[in-house]
Design a protein around this motif. Structure first.
Motif, PDB file in Angstrom:
ATOM      1  N   THR A  43       0.828  -1.207   0.000  1.00  0.00           N
ATOM      2  CA  THR A  43       0.000   0.000   0.000  1.00  0.00           C
ATOM      3  C   THR A  43       0.859   1.253   0.000  1.00  0.00           C
ATOM      4  O   THR A  43       0.532   2.240  -0.666  1.00  0.00           O
ATOM      5  N   ALA A  44       1.978   1.224   0.706  1.00  0.00           N
ATOM      6  CA  ALA A  44       2.863   2.391   0.784  1.00  0.00           C
ATOM      7  C   ALA A  44       3.446   2.759  -0.582  1.00  0.00           C
ATOM      8  O   ALA A  44       3.826   3.916  -0.789  1.00  0.00           O
ATOM      9  N   ILE A  45       3.503   1.824  -1.498  1.00  0.00           N
ATOM     10  CA  ILE A  45       3.981   2.116  -2.846  1.00  0.00           C
ATOM     11  C   ILE A  45       2.995   3.031  -3.578  1.00  0.00           C
ATOM     12  O   ILE A  45       3.403   3.897  -4.350  1.00  0.00           O
ATOM     13  N   PHE A  46       1.698   2.857  -3.309  1.00  0.00           N
ATOM     14  CA  PHE A  46       0.672   3.556  -4.081  1.00  0.00           C
ATOM     15  C   PHE A  46      -0.042   4.673  -3.320  1.00  0.00           C
ATOM     16  O   PHE A  46      -0.606   5.571  -3.936  1.00  0.00           O
ATOM     17  N   VAL A  47      -0.069   4.596  -2.017  1.00  0.00           N
ATOM     18  CA  VAL A  47      -0.829   5.565  -1.209  1.00  0.00           C
ATOM     19  C   VAL A  47       0.137   6.287  -0.267  1.00  0.00           C
ATOM     20  O   VAL A  47       0.945   5.646   0.414  1.00  0.00           O
ATOM     21  N   ARG A  48       0.000   7.591  -0.210  1.00  0.00           N
ATOM     22  CA  ARG A  48       0.847   8.404   0.661  1.00  0.00           C
ATOM     23  C   ARG A  48       0.493   8.128   2.121  1.00  0.00           C
ATOM     24  O   ARG A  48      -0.666   7.954   2.472  1.00  0.00           O
ATOM     25  N   TYR A  49       1.499   8.084   2.958  1.00  0.00           N
ATOM     26  CA  TYR A  49       1.273   7.948   4.395  1.00  0.00           C
ATOM     27  C   TYR A  49       2.024   9.045   5.129  1.00  0.00           C
ATOM     28  O   TYR A  49       3.047   9.525   4.666  1.00  0.00           O
TER      29      TYR A  49
END
Length: 161
Positions: A62-68
């Motif tokens: 998820t961290a590849i596609f969504v900013r955290y």
């Protein structure tokens, strides 16, 4: 009279076992599974570790596609929602078609159907994933080492090696 806990708690049921109804000597004996080695019932520790590793893997993907942003609660709420969706997809698809999630494969365990079919199948995998989200059905196990989600879907988690 049987207690409402049925066979889920040790000592539950109608009383002591009779001569023709002995308690199983190992987890999975009543299912015809070996006591140890390949095909024996997997322990709860490896199942829990596999779940944790799968959740971490889903977060990394998820961290590849969504900013955290750990400082922003709204951003993290969105990130966690997407991480849950990714975990659900990874768990359902891999268990349905391969019988194990990536972490289950790493720990040498898999989901097997009791009727002997080779694939777990999409509906069983989806039910297992949904009940794992609820957590309680996944945590409560019977004398055979099967959780409520295993019993509902006619599956058992076994060792691959």
């Amino acid at each position: 009279m049987a207690r409402w806990t049925g066979e889920w708690l040790p000592g539950a049921g109608d009383g002591p076992a009779t001569a023709d109804q002995q308690a199983p000597r190992w987890r999975g004996e009543r299912l015809g599974l070996p006591e140890s080695g390949v095909g024996s019932v997997a322990g709860g520790g490896s199942r829990l570790l596999a779940l944790i590793v799968d959740l971490v893997l889903a977060s990394l993907v998820t961290a590849i596609f969504v900013r955290y942003d750990l400082q922003d609660a709204a951003v993290m709420q969105t990130f966690n929602l997407w991480a849950g969706v990714v975990w659900a997809a990874i768990s359902t698809v891999s268990a349905a078609f391969f019988g194990f999630t990536p972490a289950m494969g790493m720990f040498g365990i898999r989901v097997a159907r009791l009727d002997g079919a080779s694939m777990v199948g999409p509906w069983r995998a989806a039910v297992r994933m949904v009940l794992t989200v609820v957590l309680i059905p996944a945590a409560v196990r019977n004398v055979d080492g099967r959780s409520w989600l295993d019993r509902l879907t006619g599956t058992v988690v076994v060792r691959m090696r």
